[in-house]
Design an enzyme around this catalytic site. Structure first.
Site, PDB file in Angstrom:
ATOM      1  N   ASP A  17     -14.655 -27.897  21.778  1.00  0.00           N
ATOM      2  CA  ASP A  17     -15.904 -28.642  21.913  1.00  0.00           C
ATOM      3  C   ASP A  17     -16.590 -28.188  23.197  1.00  0.00           C
ATOM      4  O   ASP A  17     -15.978 -28.226  24.276  1.00  0.00           O
ATOM      5  CB  ASP A  17     -15.599 -30.137  21.970  1.00  0.00           C
ATOM      6  CG  ASP A  17     -16.819 -31.000  21.689  1.00  0.00           C
ATOM      7  OD1 ASP A  17     -17.924 -30.446  21.608  1.00  0.00           O
ATOM      8  OD2 ASP A  17     -16.647 -32.228  21.550  1.00  0.00           O
ATOM      9  N   ASP A 111     -21.797 -26.975  18.427  1.00  0.00           N
ATOM     10  CA  ASP A 111     -20.976 -26.953  19.643  1.00  0.00           C
ATOM     11  C   ASP A 111     -19.535 -27.383  19.417  1.00  0.00           C
ATOM     12  O   ASP A 111     -18.819 -27.655  20.378  1.00  0.00           O
ATOM     13  CB  ASP A 111     -21.609 -27.845  20.709  1.00  0.00           C
ATOM     14  CG  ASP A 111     -21.714 -29.302  20.277  1.00  0.00           C
ATOM     15  OD1 ASP A 111     -21.692 -29.565  19.065  1.00  0.00           O
ATOM     16  OD2 ASP A 111     -21.839 -30.172  21.157  1.00  0.00           O
ATOM     17  N   GLU A 112     -19.076 -27.406  18.166  1.00  0.00           N
ATOM     18  CA  GLU A 112     -17.768 -27.993  17.903  1.00  0.00           C
ATOM     19  C   GLU A 112     -17.150 -27.362  16.670  1.00  0.00           C
ATOM     20  O   GLU A 112     -17.831 -27.148  15.662  1.00  0.00           O
ATOM     21  CB  GLU A 112     -17.945 -29.499  17.695  1.00  0.00           C
ATOM     22  CG  GLU A 112     -16.694 -30.288  17.511  1.00  0.00           C
ATOM     23  CD  GLU A 112     -17.009 -31.768  17.304  1.00  0.00           C
ATOM     24  OE1 GLU A 112     -16.049 -32.551  17.218  1.00  0.00           O
ATOM     25  OE2 GLU A 112     -18.204 -32.143  17.205  1.00  0.00           O
TER      26      GLU A 112
END
Length: 406
Positions: A17, A111-112
């Site tokens: 993350d 983003d993950e």
């Protein structure tokens, strides 16, 4: 007659993350913002916060908060409109780092992502070193900070990365899962919202551990049909696979070396061997590959991947070998110039990607037909005498690179 069920191998899952991604990109692009509270989102009257960096969070600002409330809490913050094209471009670079480690990447957002490294023996032996090298690569090459959770399943890995933020690296082992989980508050359970949290707390169940010890029939009175799922999560059980959304499948071979490989001819020999192995597996499945990739890992666990499309799909070992060796030579020469010495490798691999059904048209002229007939002979020999009994010969030229004789 009774049989014992086959034991399912323990998985190795990373959850990665990027910390405060949108706000971190703003700080990256505008260094004067570093260390200042940065809030990204819609700046209109009904705008909401998309991301807030950690200095802003100290004022109580968080994502999904109305922007007018954020301005009340943090009047001196730096408020920015989102720049999605820029965020997508950097996200792509980060995901390229993920896919250098494994093709099994399940993206959850820009983003993950979850990464399944269960098939990587080097990662299984040294998961923290692999994760730290990944974090370093993202920081050094892209300028962003990532937190990583390592665990046997997705739920535990996600919890581990969340707890480690910012800039965290947390591993939860199979043996240590309950010690990790039991003290956590029940609101960290997936699917447990504010109403359910209050219901559980009124029943004296405030932690994973307290909930885990309650018999499931008793939990049904509190949680209804979700009791079984929530209890399983409190016990750290999660059987969901990492669902890689890439269209292509791959067939690969790789090798971890007890002593670092530090000569290009040796690397070329290894890639030639892997090309033959992968090509034979392609032919055995009546598949061809449109793209060849190599995977290289240095002693400090930095992993890089290089990929190139073929002129046409192929299952010929010589064609896979030529592309892989060219990629390796290009990387080796660039790395030698950068280091002013020969690089060292602890792992090398070759993968066939973008797989398609074989056409059966092996060609009638020139090297293509010759290569196909050679592959057929190799397949016959391996089928009769076993893998490794026969390989193409390798000739070293004056430059120390390898070329292979049919």
């Amino acid at each position: 007659m009774s049989t014992t069920p086959a034991r399912i191998p323990q998985r190795l899952i990373f959850h990665v993350d990027l910390d405060a991604f949108y706000a971190s990109v703003e700080e990256l692009d505008f260094p004067e913002l570093r260390g200042e509270p940065v809030i990204v989102g819609g700046l209109g009257g009904r705008g909401v916060v998309s991301a807030a960096n950690y200095p802003a969070r100290r004022f109580g600002v968080h994502s999904a908060m109305p922007m007018h409330r954020a301005r009340q809490l943090c009047p001196r913050g730096h408020y920015r409109n989102g720049r999605m094209e820029r965020y997508r471009a950097l996200s792509q670079q980060v995901f390229d780092c993920f896919r250098a480690l494994t093709p099994d990447v399940e993206g959850l957002s820009l983003d993950e992502a979850f990464l399944d490294l269960s098939a990587d023996p080097d990662a299984r032996d040294n998961p923290e070193a692999i994760a730290r090298a990944l974090k370093d690569r993202i920081r050094e090459q892209i300028g962003l900070i990532a937190s990583v959770g390592i665990a046997p399943n997705k739920f535990l890995a996600k919890l581990a990365s969340d707890i480690g933020k910012p800039d965290g690296l947390v591993q939860v082992s199979e043996a240590g899962r309950q010690a990790f989980l039991d003290p956590l508050p029940v609101e960290r359970l997936w699917g447990v919202g504010e109403t359910t949290t209050q219901r559980l707390r009124r029943a004296g169940l405030s932690t994973f551990g307290s909930l885990r010890r309650v018999p499931e029939p008793q939990l049904r009175g509190l949680l209804g049909r979700s009791a079984s799922r929530i209890k399983a999560l409190a016990e750290g059980k999660d059987d969901r696979p990492v669902e890689a959304h890439h269209v292509t499948r791959s067939i690969s071979a790789e090798q971890t070396y007890g002593r670092d490989l530090n000569q290009l001819p040796r690397l070329q020999e290894e890639l030639s061997r892997m090309a033959e192995e992968v090509a034979a597996r392609l032919r055995g499945k009546s598949l061809e590959t449109a793209s060849v990739a190599i995977k290289l890992r240095t002693p400090d666990f930095h992993t890089m991947s290089r990929q190139r499309k073929l002129n046409r799909p192929s299952a010929q070992g010589a064609e896979l070998r030529d592309v892989a060796q060219a990629l390796a030579t290009e990387w080796w020469q660039a790395e030698t110039a950068r280091l002013n010495r020969s690089p060292r490798l602890r792992l090398a691999g070759l993968a066939a990607r973008e797989l398609v059904a074989a056409t059966g048209q092996l060609g009638l002229f020139g090297n293509q037909a010759r290569g196909a007939s050679t592959d057929a002979l190799l397949d016959q020999a391996r089928s009769r005498f076993g893998d490794g009994v026969l390989q193409r010969g390798i000739r070293r030229d004056k430059l120390g690179t390898d070329s292979t004789q049919e």
